[in-house]
Design a protein around this motif. Structure first.
Motif, PDB file in Angstrom:
ATOM      1  N   HIS A 238       0.657  -8.339 -12.963  1.00 45.53           N
ATOM      2  CA  HIS A 238       0.230  -6.952 -12.786  1.00 45.53           C
ATOM      3  C   HIS A 238       1.411  -6.040 -12.576  1.00 45.53           C
ATOM      4  CE1 HIS A 238      -3.007  -4.028 -11.351  1.00 45.53           C
ATOM      5  NE2 HIS A 238      -3.267  -4.361 -12.592  1.00 45.53           N
ATOM      6  N   ALA A 272      -3.447  -5.255   2.170  1.00 47.10           N
ATOM      7  CA  ALA A 272      -3.394  -4.157   1.195  1.00 47.10           C
ATOM      8  C   ALA A 272      -3.129  -4.692  -0.208  1.00 47.10           C
ATOM      9  CB  ALA A 272      -2.298  -3.169   1.576  1.00 47.10           C
ATOM     10  N   HIS A 273      -2.771  -5.975  -0.297  1.00 47.22           N
ATOM     11  CA  HIS A 273      -2.426  -6.570  -1.609  1.00 47.22           C
ATOM     12  C   HIS A 273      -3.394  -7.722  -1.867  1.00 47.22           C
ATOM     13  CE1 HIS A 273      -0.058  -7.661  -4.998  1.00 47.22           C
ATOM     14  NE2 HIS A 273       1.061  -8.067  -4.427  1.00 47.22           N
ATOM     15  N   GLY A 274      -2.888  -8.939  -1.967  1.00 47.65           N
ATOM     16  CA  GLY A 274      -3.750 -10.073  -2.329  1.00 47.65           C
ATOM     17  C   GLY A 274      -4.736 -10.464  -1.250  1.00 47.65           C
ATOM     18  N   ALA A 276      -6.742  -8.696   0.088  1.00 48.13           N
ATOM     19  CA  ALA A 276      -7.927  -7.825   0.065  1.00 48.13           C
ATOM     20  C   ALA A 276      -9.209  -8.590  -0.285  1.00 48.13           C
ATOM     21  CB  ALA A 276      -7.711  -6.680  -0.924  1.00 48.13           C
ATOM     22  N   ALA A 300     -14.787   4.971   6.648  1.00 49.54           N
ATOM     23  CA  ALA A 300     -13.718   4.936   5.635  1.00 49.54           C
ATOM     24  C   ALA A 300     -13.165   6.332   5.356  1.00 49.54           C
ATOM     25  CB  ALA A 300     -14.245   4.318   4.338  1.00 49.54           C
ATOM     26  N   LYS A 303     -10.298  10.254   8.896  1.00 48.31           N
ATOM     27  CA  LYS A 303      -8.827  10.168   8.924  1.00 48.31           C
ATOM     28  C   LYS A 303      -8.312   9.475  10.179  1.00 48.31           C
ATOM     29  CE  LYS A 303      -6.302  12.752   5.810  1.00 48.31           C
ATOM     30  NZ  LYS A 303      -6.151  11.517   5.105  1.00 48.31           N
ATOM     31  N   GLY A 311     -11.295  -3.496  -1.230  1.00 48.79           N
ATOM     32  CA  GLY A 311     -11.724  -3.691  -2.626  1.00 48.79           C
ATOM     33  C   GLY A 311     -11.886  -2.378  -3.362  1.00 48.79           C
ATOM     34  N   PHE A 312     -11.526  -1.279  -2.706  1.00 50.16           N
ATOM     35  CA  PHE A 312     -11.577   0.035  -3.346  1.00 50.16           C
ATOM     36  C   PHE A 312     -10.196   0.664  -3.364  1.00 50.16           C
ATOM     37  CE2 PHE A 312     -16.028  -0.202  -3.195  1.00 50.16           C
ATOM     38  CZ  PHE A 312     -16.510   0.759  -4.079  1.00 50.16           C
ATOM     39  N   LYS A 365     -10.799  11.335  -4.761  1.00 50.22           N
ATOM     40  CA  LYS A 365      -9.558  10.564  -4.603  1.00 50.22           C
ATOM     41  C   LYS A 365      -9.435   9.471  -5.671  1.00 50.22           C
ATOM     42  CE  LYS A 365      -9.185  11.267   0.394  1.00 50.22           C
ATOM     43  NZ  LYS A 365      -8.197  12.333   0.360  1.00 50.22           N
ATOM     44  N   LEU A 367     -11.133   6.715  -6.180  1.00 53.47           N
ATOM     45  CA  LEU A 367     -11.134   5.372  -5.590  1.00 53.47           C
ATOM     46  C   LEU A 367     -12.259   4.544  -6.230  1.00 53.47           C
ATOM     47  CD1 LEU A 367     -10.677   6.481  -1.858  1.00 53.47           C
ATOM     48  CD2 LEU A 367      -8.924   5.492  -3.358  1.00 53.47           C
ATOM     49  N   ASP A 372     -10.407  -7.146  -6.557  1.00 53.91           N
ATOM     50  CA  ASP A 372     -10.790  -7.964  -5.409  1.00 53.91           C
ATOM     51  C   ASP A 372     -12.218  -7.729  -4.947  1.00 53.91           C
ATOM     52  OD1 ASP A 372      -8.410  -9.344  -5.075  1.00 53.91           O
ATOM     53  OD2 ASP A 372      -7.476  -7.588  -4.197  1.00 53.91           O
ATOM     54  N   PHE A 393      -5.325 -16.411  -5.638  1.00 50.86           N
ATOM     55  CA  PHE A 393      -4.589 -15.293  -6.232  1.00 50.86           C
ATOM     56  C   PHE A 393      -3.128 -15.739  -6.451  1.00 50.86           C
ATOM     57  CE2 PHE A 393      -4.525 -10.340  -5.748  1.00 50.86           C
ATOM     58  CZ  PHE A 393      -3.627 -10.214  -6.796  1.00 50.86           C
TER      59      PHE A 393
HETATM   60  N1  CMC Z   1     -10.945   3.475   1.590  1.00 48.72           N
HETATM   61  C1  CMC Z   1     -10.871   4.740   2.058  1.00 48.72           C
HETATM   62  N2  CMC Z   1      -9.898   5.598   1.737  1.00 48.72           N
HETATM   63  C2  CMC Z   1      -8.941   5.172   0.905  1.00 48.72           C
HETATM   64  C3  CMC Z   1      -8.947   3.867   0.372  1.00 48.72           C
HETATM   65  C4  CMC Z   1     -10.004   3.007   0.734  1.00 48.72           C
HETATM   66  N3  CMC Z   1     -10.047   1.750   0.254  1.00 48.72           N
HETATM   67  N4  CMC Z   1      -7.868   3.712  -0.424  1.00 48.72           N
HETATM   68  C5  CMC Z   1      -7.205   4.869  -0.399  1.00 48.72           C
HETATM   69  N5  CMC Z   1      -7.848   5.765   0.406  1.00 48.72           N
HETATM   70  C6  CMC Z   1      -7.461   7.153   0.650  1.00 48.72           C
HETATM   71  C7  CMC Z   1      -6.284   7.241   1.604  1.00 48.72           C
HETATM   72  O1  CMC Z   1      -6.721   7.370   2.939  1.00 48.72           O
HETATM   73  C8  CMC Z   1      -5.562   8.446   1.109  1.00 48.72           C
HETATM   74  O2  CMC Z   1      -6.223   9.598   1.602  1.00 48.72           O
HETATM   75  P1  CMC Z   1      -5.372  10.956   1.920  1.00 48.72           P
HETATM   76  O3  CMC Z   1      -4.768  11.366   0.608  1.00 48.72           O
HETATM   77  O4  CMC Z   1      -6.403  11.892   2.420  1.00 48.72           O
HETATM   78  O5  CMC Z   1      -4.338  10.555   2.936  1.00 48.72           O
HETATM   79  C9  CMC Z   1      -5.788   8.431  -0.406  1.00 48.72           C
HETATM   80  O6  CMC Z   1      -7.004   7.675  -0.606  1.00 48.72           O
HETATM   81  C10 CMC Z   1      -4.667   7.757  -1.175  1.00 48.72           C
HETATM   82  O7  CMC Z   1      -4.430   6.486  -0.583  1.00 48.72           O
HETATM   83  P2  CMC Z   1      -3.007   5.861  -0.377  1.00 48.72           P
HETATM   84  O8  CMC Z   1      -3.045   4.883   0.743  1.00 48.72           O
HETATM   85  O9  CMC Z   1      -1.982   6.949  -0.297  1.00 48.72           O
HETATM   86  O10 CMC Z   1      -2.833   5.134  -1.746  1.00 48.72           O
HETATM   87  P3  CMC Z   1      -1.895   3.914  -2.019  1.00 48.72           P
HETATM   88  O11 CMC Z   1      -1.625   3.942  -3.472  1.00 48.72           O
HETATM   89  O12 CMC Z   1      -0.732   3.903  -1.111  1.00 48.72           O
HETATM   90  O13 CMC Z   1      -2.795   2.650  -1.629  1.00 48.72           O
HETATM   91  C11 CMC Z   1      -4.184   0.731  -1.731  1.00 48.72           C
HETATM   92  C12 CMC Z   1      -3.413   1.800  -2.537  1.00 48.72           C
HETATM   93  C13 CMC Z   1      -4.693  -0.343  -2.702  1.00 48.72           C
HETATM   94  C14 CMC Z   1      -3.243   0.040  -0.742  1.00 48.72           C
HETATM   95  C15 CMC Z   1      -5.360   1.417  -0.996  1.00 48.72           C
HETATM   96  O14 CMC Z   1      -6.216   2.026  -1.922  1.00 48.72           O
HETATM   97  C16 CMC Z   1      -6.115   0.462  -0.090  1.00 48.72           C
HETATM   98  O15 CMC Z   1      -5.692   0.232   1.048  1.00 48.72           O
HETATM   99  N6  CMC Z   1      -7.245  -0.148  -0.595  1.00 48.72           N
HETATM  100  C17 CMC Z   1      -7.956  -1.137   0.164  1.00 48.72           C
HETATM  101  C18 CMC Z   1      -7.241  -2.470   0.043  1.00 48.72           C
HETATM  102  C19 CMC Z   1      -7.456  -3.117  -1.309  1.00 48.72           C
HETATM  103  O16 CMC Z   1      -8.556  -3.191  -1.822  1.00 48.72           O
HETATM  104  N7  CMC Z   1      -6.349  -3.640  -1.864  1.00 48.72           N
HETATM  105  C20 CMC Z   1      -6.377  -4.396  -3.135  1.00 48.72           C
HETATM  106  C21 CMC Z   1      -5.603  -3.713  -4.221  1.00 48.72           C
HETATM  107  S1  CMC Z   1      -5.943  -4.474  -5.817  1.00 48.72           S
HETATM  108  C22 CMC Z   1      -5.239  -6.019  -5.714  1.00 48.72           C
HETATM  109  C23 CMC Z   1      -3.769  -5.996  -5.800  1.00 48.72           C
HETATM  110  O17 CMC Z   1      -3.243  -5.510  -6.821  1.00 48.72           O
HETATM  111  O18 CMC Z   1      -3.131  -6.467  -4.859  1.00 48.72           O
END
Ligand code: CMC
Length: 443
Positions: A238, A272-274, A276, A300, A303, A311-312, A365, A367, A372, A393
């Protein structure tokens, strides 16, 4: 590797308002995707670094392996769409593709599969290594330790500048990862390790080593083996994600590749990565009932609450993750095959997805469910325990890690990774001897 597409004459002009000086920064175009601004000479010419925590605007390398268009929800390996690979290829073919850049011919595939198969067994001394772990250790902790320990077995014989030696190390890692992963599981159960069987495919072998015992025959269900194979394909690579970048950074110093992959596994473990996929299932269990969904959606969106819908969302995808689409279909196939009619967690997941996709916060946003979101439900239906989800994974991603590591070593532009910083601490201070410091100094 394909050559750098070089700049087409386009450039960025950067003006330093502090002294009115202007600088021309060349723009380089890849074969597709956003152009990049070449800032390699920026510091030498301007005395400034760039500042980009989380590398949201930084291309760390040039790569021919994987392409993602996050806005369109596109994922290509060596130019092939992930859904086509998941539908028509098997994991071994995808491994070959990632490592060599082309899909194999029948003859190449047979040779490759045979080479991987004959590297699946672990050195017997590795098996003793497991005994040093507590029985209740998280299997990802065991993976970090045992894969790191492989470097002690294959170090002196490995010259990373020799392509042949690198390929042998790569085959070893891809081949041995399922054996290590399933041994970690067997160890936690107190069951004997199950040795690989050379008459089985990669995915069949994984299920065999996971679920067989020496006491009775175990027949691999072909539908589950196919589903497992597809899951491995979906996770194979990826682009420059956290764990892959970790492998590249660790490897950039010329470190032993087994140790670099262990570093990648450590990075992958985070929620935040695998991690999840494990976190999704824990979250669904915590939600428990459809009637509780609004409360969790509210959390969720708050703030001040650290809770996120696991998973989102994705750093790159601002559209449906193409892997999630295949995963959802596979999930239904697996549940049908196993005769699971009403899986409450799947119902809950589908309802959660529906509500989140209609909610303004998630829509604005961008999302969407990621890979995952459904994988945990499939694994659970297959009888794989939650703590093994991220391990799977890691098994799949190993090929991506080694392909990217090989590409990095071959890259003539490769240098040791060494980011700089924006320093915000104290500037030089006068040293005060202990007996002259006041009683207020902090520990
Ligand atoms: N639930 C609620 N709010 C969210 C989520 C979520 N899952 N993901 C992002 N946001 C919000 C976040 O609070 C932020 O809001 P604001 O702009 O108001 O501060 C905005 O969306 C942007 O988020 P970010 O954290 O700046 O974005 P990022 O690119 O740094 O994070 C992420 C990406 C995957 C870490 C994050 O979306 C997240 O924590 N998701 C949940 C964990 C998850 O499912 N991870 C698996 C990713 S896919 C497998 C892989 O490739 O590893």
């Amino acid at each position: 590797m394909a050559s750098n597409k070089e700049n087409s004459g386009a450039s960025f002009t950067l003006t330093d308002n502090r002294n009115g000086k202007s600088y021309e920064l060349p723009v380089i175009s890849g074969s597709t995707g956003p152009d990049v601004i070449d800032i390699r000479k920026l510091y030498a010419e301007t005395g400034c670094f760039t500042y980009d925590p989380g590398f949201t605007s930084t291309g760390s390398c040039q790569s021919d392996i994987t392409f993602i268009d996050g806005d369109e929800g596109v994922l290509l390996h060596r130019g092939y769409a992930i859904d086509k690979l998941a539908e028509h290829s098997d994991f071994m073919e995808v491994c070959y593709l990632l490592l060599y850049g082309e899909l194999p011919t029948a003859e190449q595939k047979e040779k490759f599969v045979s080479s991987i198969t004959y590297h699946t067994m672990l050195h017997e001394q590795i098996n003793y290594f497991f005994r040093g772990f507590r029985r209740d250790s998280h299997p990802m902790a065991v993976m970090v330790g045992v894969v790191g320990a492989l470097s002690a077995f294959y170090h002196d014989s490995l010259d990373i500048n020799d392509p042949q030696a690198r390929m042998i190390a790569s085959y070893r890692m891809i081949a041995k990862m399922p054996t290590i992963a399933t041994s970690a599981y067997k160890y936690s159960l107190g069951q004997p390790f199950i040795y690989p069987r050379n008459d089985l495919t990669f995915s069949e072998n994984f299920l065999h080593m996971m679920f067989a015992t020496p006491c009775e025959p175990y027949k691999v269900n072909p539908v589950l083996a196919r589903a497992m194979d597809r899951i491995l394909i979906l996770h194979a690579d990826h682009e420059q994600n956290a764990s892959t970048s970790t492998v590249r950074l660790a490897g950039s110093s010329g470190a032993n590749p087994f140790a670099c992959i262990a570093a990648g596994i450590a990075s992958l473990w985070g929620p935040a990565h695998g991690g999840a996929n494990e976190a999704v299932l824990n979250m669904l269990e915590e939600i428990g009932d459809k009637k509780n969904i609004p409360e969790f959606i509210k959390k969720a969106k708050d703030k001040d609450d650290p809770f996120r819908l696991m998973g989102f969302g994705h750093r790159v995808y601002k559209n449906y993750d193409p892997r999630a689409t295949v995963m959802q279909k596979t999930c239904h196939e697996v549940l049908d095959e196993l005769g699971i009619k009403n899986e409450p967690l799947l119902d809950l997941a589908m309802e959660l997805e529906k509500i989140a996709l209609e909610d303004d916060y998630f829509v604005q946003k961008k999302l969407y469910p990621n890979v995952d979101f459904y994988s945990g439900i499939i694994f659970r239906a297959m009888g794989i325990p939650t703590t093994m989800f991220t391990v799977l994974f890691a098994v799949a991603r190993t090929v991506g890690w080694v392909a990217q590591w090989n590409e990095m070593i071959e890259d003539p532009m490769q240098k040791i990774g060494r980011p700089r910083q924006l320093y915000t601490g104290e500037t030089q201070r006068r040293y005060i001897p202990l007996h002259k410091r006041g009683s207020k100094s902090q520990g």
